[in-house]
Design a protein around this motif. Structure first.
Motif, PDB file in Angstrom:
ATOM      1  N   PHE A 197       0.823  -1.206   0.000  1.00  0.00           N
ATOM      2  CA  PHE A 197       0.000   0.000   0.000  1.00  0.00           C
ATOM      3  C   PHE A 197       0.861   1.261   0.000  1.00  0.00           C
ATOM      4  O   PHE A 197       0.658   2.174  -0.811  1.00  0.00           O
ATOM      5  CB  PHE A 197      -0.947   0.016   1.203  1.00  0.00           C
ATOM      6  CG  PHE A 197      -1.802   1.255   1.276  1.00  0.00           C
ATOM      7  CD1 PHE A 197      -2.989   1.343   0.563  1.00  0.00           C
ATOM      8  CD2 PHE A 197      -1.416   2.340   2.045  1.00  0.00           C
ATOM      9  CE1 PHE A 197      -3.770   2.499   0.614  1.00  0.00           C
ATOM     10  CE2 PHE A 197      -2.185   3.495   2.100  1.00  0.00           C
ATOM     11  CZ  PHE A 197      -3.362   3.575   1.379  1.00  0.00           C
ATOM     12  N   ALA A 198       1.828   1.332   0.916  1.00  0.00           N
ATOM     13  CA  ALA A 198       2.681   2.518   1.016  1.00  0.00           C
ATOM     14  C   ALA A 198       3.508   2.701  -0.244  1.00  0.00           C
ATOM     15  O   ALA A 198       3.713   3.830  -0.709  1.00  0.00           O
ATOM     16  CB  ALA A 198       3.592   2.410   2.232  1.00  0.00           C
ATOM     17  N   ALA A 199       3.990   1.604  -0.817  1.00  0.00           N
ATOM     18  CA  ALA A 199       4.814   1.695  -2.026  1.00  0.00           C
ATOM     19  C   ALA A 199       4.005   2.179  -3.222  1.00  0.00           C
ATOM     20  O   ALA A 199       4.515   2.914  -4.082  1.00  0.00           O
ATOM     21  CB  ALA A 199       5.443   0.343  -2.322  1.00  0.00           C
ATOM     22  N   ARG A 200       2.737   1.797  -3.295  1.00  0.00           N
ATOM     23  CA  ARG A 200       1.906   2.197  -4.430  1.00  0.00           C
ATOM     24  C   ARG A 200       1.477   3.656  -4.365  1.00  0.00           C
ATOM     25  O   ARG A 200       1.160   4.269  -5.378  1.00  0.00           O
ATOM     26  CB  ARG A 200       0.651   1.313  -4.515  1.00  0.00           C
ATOM     27  CG  ARG A 200       0.910  -0.101  -4.996  1.00  0.00           C
ATOM     28  CD  ARG A 200      -0.404  -0.751  -5.447  1.00  0.00           C
ATOM     29  NE  ARG A 200      -1.388  -0.758  -4.377  1.00  0.00           N
ATOM     30  CZ  ARG A 200      -1.574  -1.764  -3.522  1.00  0.00           C
ATOM     31  NH1 ARG A 200      -0.823  -2.844  -3.623  1.00  0.00           N
ATOM     32  NH2 ARG A 200      -2.500  -1.702  -2.586  1.00  0.00           N
ATOM     33  N   CYS A 201       1.457   4.226  -3.164  1.00  0.00           N
ATOM     34  CA  CYS A 201       1.010   5.607  -3.006  1.00  0.00           C
ATOM     35  C   CYS A 201       2.010   6.578  -3.627  1.00  0.00           C
ATOM     36  O   CYS A 201       3.196   6.278  -3.784  1.00  0.00           O
ATOM     37  CB  CYS A 201       0.846   5.945  -1.524  1.00  0.00           C
ATOM     38  SG  CYS A 201      -0.544   5.126  -0.718  1.00  0.00           S
ATOM     39  N   ALA A 202       1.527   7.768  -3.959  1.00  0.00           N
ATOM     40  CA  ALA A 202       2.430   8.831  -4.396  1.00  0.00           C
ATOM     41  C   ALA A 202       3.316   9.220  -3.211  1.00  0.00           C
ATOM     42  O   ALA A 202       2.878   9.116  -2.060  1.00  0.00           O
ATOM     43  CB  ALA A 202       1.611  10.032  -4.872  1.00  0.00           C
ATOM     44  N   PRO A 203       4.548   9.603  -3.440  1.00  0.00           N
ATOM     45  CA  PRO A 203       5.137   9.877  -4.747  1.00  0.00           C
ATOM     46  C   PRO A 203       5.869   8.675  -5.370  1.00  0.00           C
ATOM     47  O   PRO A 203       6.271   8.761  -6.531  1.00  0.00           O
ATOM     48  CB  PRO A 203       6.142  10.982  -4.428  1.00  0.00           C
ATOM     49  CG  PRO A 203       6.579  10.664  -3.041  1.00  0.00           C
ATOM     50  CD  PRO A 203       5.383  10.097  -2.335  1.00  0.00           C
ATOM     51  N   LEU A 204       6.043   7.573  -4.633  1.00  0.00           N
ATOM     52  CA  LEU A 204       6.840   6.468  -5.173  1.00  0.00           C
ATOM     53  C   LEU A 204       6.117   5.741  -6.304  1.00  0.00           C
ATOM     54  O   LEU A 204       6.678   5.473  -7.358  1.00  0.00           O
ATOM     55  CB  LEU A 204       7.196   5.480  -4.061  1.00  0.00           C
ATOM     56  CG  LEU A 204       8.202   4.396  -4.421  1.00  0.00           C
ATOM     57  CD1 LEU A 204       9.517   4.991  -4.903  1.00  0.00           C
ATOM     58  CD2 LEU A 204       8.443   3.467  -3.230  1.00  0.00           C
ATOM     59  N   LYS A 205       4.850   5.390  -6.071  1.00  0.00           N
ATOM     60  CA  LYS A 205       4.011   4.717  -7.075  1.00  0.00           C
ATOM     61  C   LYS A 205       4.673   3.452  -7.629  1.00  0.00           C
ATOM     62  O   LYS A 205       4.692   3.213  -8.835  1.00  0.00           O
ATOM     63  CB  LYS A 205       3.657   5.676  -8.211  1.00  0.00           C
ATOM     64  CG  LYS A 205       2.803   6.857  -7.773  1.00  0.00           C
ATOM     65  CD  LYS A 205       2.423   7.725  -8.953  1.00  0.00           C
ATOM     66  CE  LYS A 205       1.539   8.884  -8.508  1.00  0.00           C
ATOM     67  NZ  LYS A 205       1.162   9.776  -9.633  1.00  0.00           N
ATOM     68  N   ALA A 206       5.221   2.631  -6.716  1.00  0.00           N
ATOM     69  CA  ALA A 206       5.838   1.373  -7.131  1.00  0.00           C
ATOM     70  C   ALA A 206       4.771   0.298  -7.292  1.00  0.00           C
ATOM     71  O   ALA A 206       3.673   0.400  -6.741  1.00  0.00           O
ATOM     72  CB  ALA A 206       6.874   0.930  -6.100  1.00  0.00           C
ATOM     73  N   GLU A 207       5.079  -0.745  -8.025  1.00  0.00           N
ATOM     74  CA  GLU A 207       4.118  -1.812  -8.295  1.00  0.00           C
ATOM     75  C   GLU A 207       4.105  -2.869  -7.213  1.00  0.00           C
ATOM     76  O   GLU A 207       3.195  -3.703  -7.179  1.00  0.00           O
ATOM     77  CB  GLU A 207       4.432  -2.448  -9.648  1.00  0.00           C
ATOM     78  CG  GLU A 207       4.264  -1.490 -10.824  1.00  0.00           C
ATOM     79  CD  GLU A 207       4.575  -2.151 -12.149  1.00  0.00           C
ATOM     80  OE1 GLU A 207       5.001  -3.330 -12.137  1.00  0.00           O
ATOM     81  OE2 GLU A 207       4.391  -1.503 -13.192  1.00  0.00           O
ATOM     82  N   MET A 208       5.099  -2.850  -6.339  1.00  0.00           N
ATOM     83  CA  MET A 208       5.188  -3.859  -5.284  1.00  0.00           C
ATOM     84  C   MET A 208       5.934  -3.279  -4.094  1.00  0.00           C
ATOM     85  O   MET A 208       6.432  -2.154  -4.160  1.00  0.00           O
ATOM     86  CB  MET A 208       5.897  -5.114  -5.801  1.00  0.00           C
ATOM     87  CG  MET A 208       7.331  -4.887  -6.237  1.00  0.00           C
ATOM     88  SD  MET A 208       8.097  -6.363  -6.969  1.00  0.00           S
ATOM     89  CE  MET A 208       7.272  -6.370  -8.566  1.00  0.00           C
ATOM     90  N   ALA A 209       5.995  -4.044  -2.998  1.00  0.00           N
ATOM     91  CA  ALA A 209       6.678  -3.589  -1.789  1.00  0.00           C
ATOM     92  C   ALA A 209       8.131  -3.248  -2.081  1.00  0.00           C
ATOM     93  O   ALA A 209       8.779  -3.866  -2.929  1.00  0.00           O
ATOM     94  CB  ALA A 209       6.593  -4.668  -0.721  1.00  0.00           C
ATOM     95  N   VAL A 210       8.654  -2.252  -1.351  1.00  0.00           N
ATOM     96  CA  VAL A 210      10.032  -1.795  -1.544  1.00  0.00           C
ATOM     97  C   VAL A 210      10.749  -1.765  -0.195  1.00  0.00           C
ATOM     98  O   VAL A 210      10.225  -1.207   0.772  1.00  0.00           O
ATOM     99  CB  VAL A 210      10.066  -0.385  -2.170  1.00  0.00           C
ATOM    100  CG1 VAL A 210      11.492   0.158  -2.205  1.00  0.00           C
ATOM    101  CG2 VAL A 210       9.470  -0.404  -3.569  1.00  0.00           C
TER     102      VAL A 210
END
Length: 386
Positions: free
Chosen positions: A224-237
């Motif tokens: 959830f946190a990774a998908r949010c702006a500003p990162l907008k990643a497709e999976m956990a980071v």
């Protein structure tokens, strides 16, 4: 809002002393504010606002001595710009949190230290309180006093700098602060691992922190946190930062990747993108626009992932798992109970309700004695700490 109360705008330390003394004599109370960015953390029930915004002077800066003396109203961003111009930094990487807390104000150094707020580098450089060498202040009795000094080894008796940092303005008002600064890193690099579930990410961060790589920041952003702006990643980071001289950073990064070969694909962020990434982690930017209550949970790093799994909601892990930001509609009592069960504590930073649970037992008794010594009439920030 600030405008709903009488506002006293102090321009000098003498103004602060007079305001506190007069309030105590009249049986009135004061809400102490700087930039106002953290006013919603805790419900202060005071008659009058004492604003320190105009106490905004840099008193002394000796870059060669790594020492800086300022008034509390100096804006955090301006201070960081000043020391950066000399190739230096505030080691505890303080967050401003204005947007995340829904404030239009700008964070000041006085409020930051009073709240003992520290960013991702805390795991290596220490907390805000560790870099407060000394201060001048006014107690809730209206008495002017000084503590500490301008050198590191100056503590005899009680270390009042440690007491004041994290007291949220409930004991005394600092009118001048002396801080230790450090040289800024020549460069930095961040390693990113993708798709790790929370427990596995915690394991990777633990290995990294126990290695000789000198990791200066470690965070895990679940899906959830990774998908949010500003990162907008497709999976956990999962992110690990290395700082220092270029050749050293590169060598340590290669060695660390070798230690973490079992944790999947890894990519590296260059210095510019690394700085941007950690600025977002520091400010909890992923959770800034979410309407849910925001909790700040401190636990032993090895237990961080357990806090995220014990409670409903979405999380972001900083400090190698030791700091958990939780977005949740969970019952506040349940959040605090879960944090205590893991050896930590929880504070409500955004949302309706009590921000800080009252201290109990011997610690509560000690806190009460300290409060009685500094502010027996309860003049300063009543209600802030429950």
């Amino acid at each position: 809002m600030l405008e709903t109360k009488e506002i006293l705008r102090a321009k000098t330390a003498e103004d602060v002393q007079a305001a506190i003394a007069e309030a105590g004599a009249a049986g009135r109370t004061l809400e102490v504010v700087g930039g106002g960015t953290k006013r919603r953390i805790g419900e202060v029930r005071a008659d009058t606002v004492l604003s320190l915004e105009k106490l905004d002077r840099v008193v002394d800066y000796a870059p060669e001595e790594l020492v800086l003396t300022v008034q509390p109203g100096v804006r955090l961003a301006d201070l960081e710009e000043l020391v950066a111009a000399h190739g230096q930094m505030l080691p505890f990487e303080p967050p401003g949190l204005a947007k995340t807390l829904g404030s239009k104000g700008r964070a000041t150094i006085g409020g930051t230290v009073a709240a003992n707020l520290s960013g991702p580098r805390r795991i290596r450089a220490g907390a805000a309180r560790d870099h407060l060498l000394g201060f001048s202040g006014v107690t809730g009795r209206g008495e002017v006093f000084k503590a500490g000094g301008k050198v590191v080894k100056n503590v005899t008796g009680y270390d009042l700098s440690k007491v004041m940092a994290g007291s949220w303005g409930t004991l005394a008002v600092m009118t001048e602060l002396t801080l230790k600064v450090l040289p800024a890193a020549r460069t930095e690099l961040t390693l990113l691992f993708f798709g790790l579930e929370d427990r596995k990410a915690n394991e990777a961060m633990t290995i990294a922190m126990g290695s000789p790589a000198e990791v200066s920041a470690a965070a895990h952003l679940p899906n959830f946190a990774a998908r949010c702006a500003p990162l907008k990643a497709e999976m956990a980071v999962t992110a690990l930062r290395l700082e220092g001289f270029p050749a050293s950073v590169q060598a340590r990064a290669e060695a660390l990747v070798g230690r973490l070969t079992g944790f999947g694909r890894v990519e590296a962020l260059d210095a510019r993108h690394s700085r941007e990434f950690w600025a977002d982690v520091r400010e909890v930017a992923a959770f800034a626009d979410d309407p849910r209550p925001l909790w700040r949970i401190s636990v032993p790093p090895a237990a961080g992932w357990k806090a995220g799994h014990a409670l409903s909601g979405d999380v972001l892990y900083d400090w190698a798992g030791g700091l958990v930001w939780l977005l949740s509609e969970e019952d506040p009592a349940q959040v605090r109970t879960a944090a205590r069960a893991l050896g930590g504590h929880a504070a409500l930073y955004r949302g309706e309700g009590v921000a800080f649970a009252p201290l109990e037992g011997p610690l509560g008794a000690l806190s009460g004695r300290v409060k009685a010594a500094f502010d027996p009439l309860g003049v300063l920030n009543p209600g802030r700490l429950g």
